[in-house]
Design an enzyme around this catalytic site. Sequence first.
Site, PDB file in Angstrom:
ATOM      1  N   SER A   1       0.763  -1.398  -0.141  1.00 50.38           N
ATOM      2  CA  SER A   1       0.233   0.049  -0.368  1.00 50.38           C
ATOM      3  C   SER A   1       0.759   0.815   0.214  1.00 50.38           C
ATOM      4  CB  SER A   1      -0.934   0.206   1.606  1.00 50.38           C
ATOM      5  OG  SER A   1      -2.350  -0.804   1.015  1.00 50.38           O
TER       6      SER A   1
ATOM      7  N   CYS B   1      -7.813   1.353   1.687  1.00 47.46           N
ATOM      8  CA  CYS B   1      -9.236   0.672   0.785  1.00 47.46           C
ATOM      9  C   CYS B   1      -8.320   0.619  -0.126  1.00 47.46           C
ATOM     10  CB  CYS B   1      -9.857   1.909   0.962  1.00 47.46           C
ATOM     11  SG  CYS B   1     -11.698   1.177   0.555  1.00 47.46           S
TER      12      CYS B   1
END
Length: 632
Positions: free
Chosen positions: A326, A384
């Site tokens: 991420s 997310c």
Amino acid sequence: MPWGEFKDTAAERRLFQRRVVVMLMFVFLLMAGLVARMYQLQVVEHDIYTTLSDKNRVQVQSVPPPRGLVYDRNHELLAENRPVFSVTVVPERVGGMDATLEQLSGILDVSDEDLERFQRRLREPRRPFQEIPLRYDLTEDEIARLAVHRHELPGVEVEAELVRYYPHGELTAHALGFVGRINRKELQRIDPVNYAGTNYIGKSGVERFYEDVLHGKVGYQNVETNARGRTLRVLARENPVPGEDVQLHLDLRLQERAYKLLDGRRGAIVAIEPSTGGILALASVPGFDANKFVTGISVPDYRELSESKDKPLFNRALRGQYPPGSTLKPMLAIAALDSGAVTRDHSIWDPGYFELKTGGRPWRDWKRGGHGWVDLNLAMAQSCDVYFYKAAEEMGVDTIHSYLSRFGFGEDATLDVSGALSGLLPSPDWKRATRNKPWYPGDTINLGIGQGFMLSTPLQLATATALIANRGQWVEPRLLKDIEGDHPVEEFLPTETHEPLKLKDPSDWEFVAEAMEEVMQGARGTARAAGRGASYRMAGKSGTAQVFSLAEDEEYDADEVRERLRDHALFIGFAPVKNPQIAVAVIVENGGGGSSTAAPVARAMFDAWLLEFSETAEGALVSKTDSEKEVH
């Protein structure tokens, strides 16, 4: 009595006289020849034999230059030279090599390893009458014992030489590299004139990249020797030119702090000054003592390092290639905004999974129940996955590849960092060439969260983070800050090749920086615990890279997974958000969650640079006019 028995005295006298005359003439001729020969040697060929005599008596010796010193940005010494006494042997002057080595072994403590290394160097190509070291770092007692037997050992000398020494050993080994003995391959490519008498050359890191700067220029001296070849006096001397001293951007205090923060855990930390590209810290843990490699590391020591499962010789900061996870999302957010794949207020529904087609394979979100309705800001703050799955699908692999390459992924974007790897920025052409398979839509989805084939080094992540901190202005990472001489720094650095990353809407940089700020200091940020209580505003993004894959419906349980199969913890960030002074990339191998493990390490690096070292670290003091509000 018969007449034949009477002596003929007169005849005998004449015979004797003839013999004496012949003998005198022979002696005269010999004397004349000797005088003539002496005249030829002493008068006619005087100059010739004077020259030959001087060649036996006077020798030209090369004088190696002192190697330049290396300092950090605050002029703390990182690499110096110290005198070391060693016993050397000149094979051309030794009568019997085996007998000499046997005698030396009886005088000194010469190990089998020393003898093996000596024999290996004896067989290698070398300059005539070049000394071959047998033992290094002699003690005073050993020097005294050798002096007693000096007359019995022609061709054996005790030499004093300056040898590289790293005061901080393990702390700077991966950043500086080290020097070592010149080997056969290096002997073929170096200048034999300028390296005459030099035994050491840069093997890695700064020592290798700036070898031409640090080495200097060889000197010469004419010395008078005796019949055994021992030096009696120096007749003339041309001093060598010392190598230039080098100053790095590296800050020893921050480097030490990085090592302490990793606390023995396998991992790496890279810190960059965004305004200059200067590398402030480059830590790879565990490390090794570079001093062991200078004069030749012992077999047991090298075996211990090379066979260790923690790989202390492996430079994780430059050569460790990991899925970025991420931590890639800020760069993907820039790509998605600038390409028009998403807008700032574009929202999606996240049920906890993503499907390319209804009923197809689900790509899971890290939050099993999903995040509900999320826009880009919230998607960044809460990391997310589903939002970035859809953004990746909209962009396509070619767009993603184009933008990520402009962030420096897939290449070595540094100017003077020796040994850095380029990672892997996958593309359809790459997959077809290396795996003979087509690029699938699922590959693009995985790339959308920094997984799949994508690999990057901690240095690349820090470089990309610095680009966001600079709002698109490229400043290639570098270690060199200054050269203590008349040479400009630019003379030794490659030409910069990266163009600024210009966006259609430049304010997108601020939007993404503020979204990264929400990660650290927002109410819903995944790393808000690490950013809590700070007196300045910081931006960051955590990441977690899987070491092994899970089945489709299997849940990850860190407690049940063996330590070396746990996820890698990653974090990138910069601070302050306005007028950034430091950009950091952190990886802790098998550390688990990026927010819980790597983010606190980055926060401690920010605090150290902005709050502890800012008053004395050049360039780190936060501007009162531009960022006082940001800091306080």
